[in-house]
Design a protein around this motif. Structure first.
Motif, PDB file in Angstrom:
ATOM      1  N   ASN A   1      29.504  18.954  70.601  1.00  0.00           N
ATOM      2  CA  ASN A   1      30.596  18.163  71.188  1.00  0.00           C
ATOM      3  C   ASN A   1      31.853  18.240  70.326  1.00  0.00           C
ATOM      4  O   ASN A   1      32.977  18.331  70.846  1.00  0.00           O
ATOM      5  N   LEU A   2      31.659  18.204  69.003  1.00  0.00           N
ATOM      6  CA  LEU A   2      32.793  18.314  68.083  1.00  0.00           C
ATOM      7  C   LEU A   2      33.424  19.699  68.170  1.00  0.00           C
ATOM      8  O   LEU A   2      34.656  19.843  68.130  1.00  0.00           O
ATOM      9  N   LEU A   3      32.598  20.738  68.310  1.00  0.00           N
ATOM     10  CA  LEU A   3      33.119  22.102  68.453  1.00  0.00           C
ATOM     11  C   LEU A   3      33.958  22.236  69.721  1.00  0.00           C
ATOM     12  O   LEU A   3      35.018  22.877  69.717  1.00  0.00           O
ATOM     13  N   ILE A   4      33.493  21.643  70.808  1.00  0.00           N
ATOM     14  CA  ILE A   4      34.248  21.687  72.069  1.00  0.00           C
ATOM     15  C   ILE A   4      35.593  20.984  71.897  1.00  0.00           C
ATOM     16  O   ILE A   4      36.646  21.499  72.321  1.00  0.00           O
ATOM     17  N   LEU A   5      35.576  19.808  71.251  1.00  0.00           N
ATOM     18  CA  LEU A   5      36.812  19.052  71.028  1.00  0.00           C
ATOM     19  C   LEU A   5      37.774  19.824  70.131  1.00  0.00           C
ATOM     20  O   LEU A   5      38.977  19.941  70.436  1.00  0.00           O
ATOM     21  N   VAL A   6      37.255  20.373  69.034  1.00  0.00           N
ATOM     22  CA  VAL A   6      38.089  21.117  68.083  1.00  0.00           C
ATOM     23  C   VAL A   6      38.677  22.367  68.748  1.00  0.00           C
ATOM     24  O   VAL A   6      39.838  22.731  68.509  1.00  0.00           O
ATOM     25  N   GLY A   7      37.876  23.036  69.577  1.00  0.00           N
ATOM     26  CA  GLY A   7      38.371  24.222  70.278  1.00  0.00           C
ATOM     27  C   GLY A   7      39.530  23.887  71.205  1.00  0.00           C
ATOM     28  O   GLY A   7      40.542  24.607  71.243  1.00  0.00           O
ATOM     29  N   LEU A   8      39.403  22.778  71.942  1.00  0.00           N
ATOM     30  CA  LEU A   8      40.490  22.359  72.834  1.00  0.00           C
ATOM     31  C   LEU A   8      41.733  21.969  72.035  1.00  0.00           C
ATOM     32  O   LEU A   8      42.873  22.306  72.414  1.00  0.00           O
ATOM     33  N   MET A   9      41.520  21.258  70.918  1.00  0.00           N
ATOM     34  CA  MET A   9      42.652  20.861  70.076  1.00  0.00           C
ATOM     35  C   MET A   9      43.348  22.081  69.500  1.00  0.00           C
ATOM     36  O   MET A   9      44.586  22.127  69.422  1.00  0.00           O
TER      37      MET A   9
ATOM     38  N   TYR B   1      49.934  32.617  66.019  1.00  0.00           N
ATOM     39  CA  TYR B   1      49.609  31.389  66.744  1.00  0.00           C
ATOM     40  C   TYR B   1      48.843  31.687  68.024  1.00  0.00           C
ATOM     41  O   TYR B   1      47.878  30.983  68.364  1.00  0.00           O
ATOM     42  N   TRP B   2      49.236  32.733  68.734  1.00  0.00           N
ATOM     43  CA  TRP B   2      48.505  33.054  69.967  1.00  0.00           C
ATOM     44  C   TRP B   2      47.147  33.670  69.667  1.00  0.00           C
ATOM     45  O   TRP B   2      46.208  33.536  70.459  1.00  0.00           O
ATOM     46  N   LEU B   3      47.038  34.329  68.518  1.00  0.00           N
ATOM     47  CA  LEU B   3      45.716  34.770  68.073  1.00  0.00           C
ATOM     48  C   LEU B   3      44.836  33.554  67.775  1.00  0.00           C
ATOM     49  O   LEU B   3      43.639  33.531  68.103  1.00  0.00           O
ATOM     50  N   ALA B   4      45.433  32.506  67.185  1.00  0.00           N
ATOM     51  CA  ALA B   4      44.701  31.273  66.899  1.00  0.00           C
ATOM     52  C   ALA B   4      44.327  30.551  68.194  1.00  0.00           C
ATOM     53  O   ALA B   4      43.287  29.877  68.251  1.00  0.00           O
ATOM     54  N   VAL B   5      45.158  30.675  69.242  1.00  0.00           N
ATOM     55  CA  VAL B   5      44.792  30.097  70.543  1.00  0.00           C
ATOM     56  C   VAL B   5      43.528  30.768  71.074  1.00  0.00           C
ATOM     57  O   VAL B   5      42.603  30.101  71.569  1.00  0.00           O
ATOM     58  N   MET B   6      43.464  32.101  70.968  1.00  0.00           N
ATOM     59  CA  MET B   6      42.265  32.822  71.400  1.00  0.00           C
ATOM     60  C   MET B   6      41.050  32.423  70.563  1.00  0.00           C
ATOM     61  O   MET B   6      39.933  32.291  71.082  1.00  0.00           O
ATOM     62  N   ALA B   7      41.286  32.194  69.260  1.00  0.00           N
ATOM     63  CA  ALA B   7      40.189  31.734  68.394  1.00  0.00           C
ATOM     64  C   ALA B   7      39.717  30.346  68.809  1.00  0.00           C
ATOM     65  O   ALA B   7      38.523  30.046  68.782  1.00  0.00           O
ATOM     66  N   GLY B   8      40.648  29.489  69.234  1.00  0.00           N
ATOM     67  CA  GLY B   8      40.283  28.156  69.723  1.00  0.00           C
ATOM     68  C   GLY B   8      39.438  28.239  70.985  1.00  0.00           C
ATOM     69  O   GLY B   8      38.469  27.485  71.145  1.00  0.00           O
ATOM     70  N   ILE B   9      39.796  29.164  71.874  1.00  0.00           N
ATOM     71  CA  ILE B   9      38.990  29.371  73.088  1.00  0.00           C
ATOM     72  C   ILE B   9      37.589  29.833  72.715  1.00  0.00           C
ATOM     73  O   ILE B   9      36.596  29.405  73.323  1.00  0.00           O
ATOM     74  N   LEU B  10      37.495  30.692  71.692  1.00  0.00           N
ATOM     75  CA  LEU B  10      36.190  31.177  71.237  1.00  0.00           C
ATOM     76  C   LEU B  10      35.355  30.035  70.660  1.00  0.00           C
ATOM     77  O   LEU B  10      34.149  29.934  70.930  1.00  0.00           O
ATOM     78  N   VAL B  11      35.981  29.161  69.860  1.00  0.00           N
ATOM     79  CA  VAL B  11      35.274  28.001  69.293  1.00  0.00           C
ATOM     80  C   VAL B  11      34.781  27.089  70.420  1.00  0.00           C
ATOM     81  O   VAL B  11      33.636  26.612  70.399  1.00  0.00           O
TER      82      VAL B  11
ATOM     83  N   VAL C   1      47.314  22.762  69.836  1.00  0.00           N
ATOM     84  CA  VAL C   1      48.136  22.783  68.613  1.00  0.00           C
ATOM     85  C   VAL C   1      48.797  24.139  68.426  1.00  0.00           C
ATOM     86  O   VAL C   1      50.001  24.233  68.129  1.00  0.00           O
ATOM     87  N   ASN C   2      48.032  25.204  68.610  1.00  0.00           N
ATOM     88  CA  ASN C   2      48.575  26.546  68.361  1.00  0.00           C
ATOM     89  C   ASN C   2      49.530  27.010  69.458  1.00  0.00           C
ATOM     90  O   ASN C   2      50.475  27.753  69.189  1.00  0.00           O
ATOM     91  N   ALA C   3      49.289  26.570  70.698  1.00  0.00           N
ATOM     92  CA  ALA C   3      50.249  26.888  71.759  1.00  0.00           C
ATOM     93  C   ALA C   3      51.593  26.207  71.470  1.00  0.00           C
ATOM     94  O   ALA C   3      52.663  26.807  71.663  1.00  0.00           O
ATOM     95  N   PHE C   4      51.537  24.968  70.991  1.00  0.00           N
ATOM     96  CA  PHE C   4      52.767  24.249  70.634  1.00  0.00           C
ATOM     97  C   PHE C   4      53.460  24.925  69.454  1.00  0.00           C
ATOM     98  O   PHE C   4      54.684  25.091  69.450  1.00  0.00           O
ATOM     99  N   GLY C   5      52.686  25.340  68.453  1.00  0.00           N
ATOM    100  CA  GLY C   5      53.270  26.038  67.303  1.00  0.00           C
ATOM    101  C   GLY C   5      53.894  27.365  67.699  1.00  0.00           C
ATOM    102  O   GLY C   5      54.956  27.745  67.187  1.00  0.00           O
ATOM    103  N   GLY C   6      53.253  28.073  68.617  1.00  0.00           N
ATOM    104  CA  GLY C   6      53.819  29.334  69.097  1.00  0.00           C
ATOM    105  C   GLY C   6      55.142  29.124  69.811  1.00  0.00           C
ATOM    106  O   GLY C   6      56.078  29.935  69.666  1.00  0.00           O
TER     107      GLY C   6
END
Length: 347
Positions: free
Chosen positions: A62-70, A24-34, A74-79
């Motif tokens: 704009n969608l990429l920025i939104l998806v990255g923040l989401m 999940y925290w790896l996915a958080v880093m991936a979200g920051i990258l997106v 989501v992944n921080a909550f899952g972690g």
């Protein structure tokens, strides 16, 4: 019958929870990258927004920025859920909302996949946007004294130098427009007057290109004017002088640049989608394995986890039944509202 049932003991559940926490925290880093890639792409589009026909091209970044923040949220909550699952008392407060959270994850993964598809198909939209935008930009190249267009010359020159291109489709596009301002034309010259009068629209057209089309690798001084007139220059043949100016157009150069960028971002978003599906499946196994414990106060006991409580076919059928019942409920409510209004009108 449950789909893909797996037995878990305490050791397996702990390993699953710890592994999911790391993923999940790896996915958080991936979200920051997106998010970062979306922001970078938006900035790149902004640099050349004057050469684009509309602002629809900013929908994807704009969608990429939104998806990255989401993804970060989501992944921080899952972690956090996976971290608390090791303590039964803490996990109990998350248990009622886990089904809704997993349902939200399914929708989020669908949004990620849709975003990746948009990244791969954006080249088609950019092709039309750049074709029309570059054509208009070239018409405004000479308007250095007009408010709102005074930087167009600089933008086009820098683009042609950076991307080693000339014109929209090729260098001959400059022959069809007046790119030299009337301010710098000597109308007392008969040559200038004749050239303007010979044109139906009264434009000063030349077989020449701006200096930014010149190739610095050319062994001879750049020839900008009378490009197709071999007799106007010594030892010159425009069919073989490929090093004199850039031969390919800026539309293809920019499409190649943006297309390569979007393919890379699309592939990255697709990998993030796969990672998100993986952690979602893992969380489902963790949830079901903890819920099926006979006694939560004795976590050493074995339990069972599964991907779906019923078979895939049964799950789809149940989902469709729920959708139909919701539709019927909405129709009944609408009918009751209509009857109440009719009664109120009669009375």
């Amino acid at each position: 019958m449950a789909l893909m049932k797996v037995k878990f003991d305490l050791k397996k559940r702990v390993k699953l929870a710890q592994g999911l926490w790391l993923m999940y925290w790896l996915a958080v880093m991936a979200g920051i990258l997106v998010f970062s890639m979306g922001l970078f792409f938006k900035i790149e589009l902004r640099k050349r927004s004057e050469m684009m026909d509309n602002n629809e091209s900013h929908f994807v970044p704009n969608l990429l920025i939104l998806v990255g923040l989401m993804a970060c949220g989501v992944n921080a909550f899952g972690g956090k859920i996976c971290h608390d699952s090791l303590v039964p008392a803490k996990f109990a407060k998350w248990q009622p909302m886990l089904k809704f959270f997993l349902g939200g994850c399914v929708l989020f993964n669908a949004l990620l996949f849709f975003t990746a598809l948009l990244c791969f198909t954006m080249r088609i939209a950019l092709q039309f946007t750049l074709a029309e935008g570059l054509k208009n930009s070239m018409k405004y190249y000479k308007d250095t004294d007009t408010p709102g267009r005074c930087f167009m010359k600089r933008t086009l020159d820098l683009t042609q130098i950076e991307f080693r291109c000339c014109g929209n489709n090729n260098y001959r596009d400059w022959f069809e427009i007046q790119w030299i301002s009337n301010r710098y034309l000597d109308f007392s010259s008969s040559e200038v007057r004749d050239r303007v009068m010979s044109n139906v629209e009264g434009k000063y057209l030349v077989e020449g290109v701006p200096f930014s089309c010149c190739n610095p690798s050319s062994p001879r001084p750049c020839i900008q004017y009378q490009l197709t007139n071999n007799s106007a220059h010594y030892s010159y043949d425009h069919h073989t002088e490929e090093l004199n100016i850039w031969m390919h157009g800026c539309k293809e150069a920019l499409l190649s640049y943006y297309g390569g960028m979007m393919n890379t971002i699309g592939a990255m978003v697709l990998l993030v989608t796969i990672l998100e599906v993986g952690v979602m499946v893992g969380l489902q196994y963790l949830r079901t394995s903890l819920e099926t414990l006979a006694n939560p106060d004795e976590p050493e006991n074995e339990s069972e986890g599964w991907l779906l409580e019923k078979s895939f076919k049964e799950t789809i059928a149940e989902f469709m039944e729920k959708v139909k019942s919701l539709g019927k409920g909405a129709q009944v409510e609408a009918g009751e509202d209509g009857q109440e209004q009719a009664v109120a009108t009669v009375s």
